[in-house]
Design an enzyme around this catalytic site. Structure first.
Site, PDB file in Angstrom:
ATOM      1  N   LYS A  42      63.572  58.636  25.362  1.00  0.00           N
ATOM      2  CA  LYS A  42      63.519  59.700  25.916  1.00  0.00           C
ATOM      3  C   LYS A  42      62.366  59.623  26.781  1.00  0.00           C
ATOM      4  O   LYS A  42      61.654  60.412  27.145  1.00  0.00           O
ATOM      5  CB  LYS A  42      62.534  60.568  24.768  1.00  0.00           C
ATOM      6  N   CYS A  43      62.960  58.628  27.775  1.00  0.00           N
ATOM      7  CA  CYS A  43      61.885  58.332  28.888  1.00  0.00           C
ATOM      8  C   CYS A  43      62.658  58.564  30.329  1.00  0.00           C
ATOM      9  O   CYS A  43      64.032  58.430  30.188  1.00  0.00           O
ATOM     10  CB  CYS A  43      61.430  56.903  28.865  1.00  0.00           C
ATOM     11  N   GLY A  44      62.076  59.157  31.381  1.00  0.00           N
ATOM     12  CA  GLY A  44      62.591  59.181  32.570  1.00  0.00           C
ATOM     13  C   GLY A  44      63.492  57.876  33.064  1.00  0.00           C
ATOM     14  O   GLY A  44      64.358  58.080  33.907  1.00  0.00           O
ATOM     15  N   PHE A  45      63.066  56.841  32.627  1.00  0.00           N
ATOM     16  CA  PHE A  45      63.731  55.506  33.167  1.00  0.00           C
ATOM     17  C   PHE A  45      64.869  55.270  32.237  1.00  0.00           C
ATOM     18  O   PHE A  45      65.533  54.324  32.429  1.00  0.00           O
ATOM     19  CB  PHE A  45      62.636  54.442  33.067  1.00  0.00           C
ATOM     20  N   THR A  46      65.144  55.965  31.191  1.00  0.00           N
ATOM     21  CA  THR A  46      66.189  55.764  30.280  1.00  0.00           C
ATOM     22  C   THR A  46      67.472  55.303  30.963  1.00  0.00           C
ATOM     23  O   THR A  46      68.310  54.446  30.623  1.00  0.00           O
ATOM     24  CB  THR A  46      66.297  56.677  28.970  1.00  0.00           C
TER      25      THR A  46
END
Length: 157
Positions: free
Chosen positions: A34-38
């Site tokens: 659930k990370c913006g870098f996923t």
């Protein structure tokens, strides 16, 4: 102690030694669903597919230390496989910093300094390990996988 003395567990709980990858290049990544870098999973998978036959593996280690991971290793792996087509090995949910950090992350962080010294700053910090088991590079969360492809080629040369 070498990186090959460290045991890790796959998403299903199967334990193995990193000795399995002796003689190969490794990219060790702390991941989060659930990370913006996923979306970097796509680039990591592309590198894995391109270089795996040349002795290269990407190893994903979900971590919830930054509060951006789903509940279990199985859920995290299922999410990245379904959403991003990941086929590289995914592992148990671990800690990457502090006294309870997984021994693998103690090893890779102590052999490479980052912006915050030894600590992992955020999800999708990446550690490149050469065929001799040495950490040769550390890439931050904002470093896209395609930006260090040349470094991988050098490790595999």
């Amino acid at each position: 102690m070498s990186i090959y003395d460290i045991d890790v567990k796959l998403e299903d709980g199967t334990q193995y030694s990193l000795e399995r990858y002796q003689g190969q290049g490794m990219l060790i990544v702390n991941t989060a669903s659930k990370c913006g870098f996923t979306p970097q999973f796509e680039g990591l998978e592309a590198l894995y597919k391109k270089y795996k036959d040349g002795g290269f593996v990407v190893l994903g280690f979900p971590s919830n230390q930054f509060k951006q991971e789903v509940a279990t290793a199985e859920e995290a792996a299922a999410n990245c496989r379904l959403t991003y087509g990941v086929t590289f090995p995914m592992h148990e949910v671990i800690k990457v910093n502090g006294k309870d950090a997984h021994p693998l992350f103690d090893f890779v962080t102590s052999h490479s300094k980052g912006i915050l010294g030894k600590s992992v700053k955020w999800n999708f910090t990446k550690f490149l390990v050469n065929r001799e088991g040495e950490v040769v590079a550390r890439f931050g969360s904002t470093d896209k996988p395609s930006s260090f492809e040349e470094d991988i080629q050098k490790v595999l040369a």
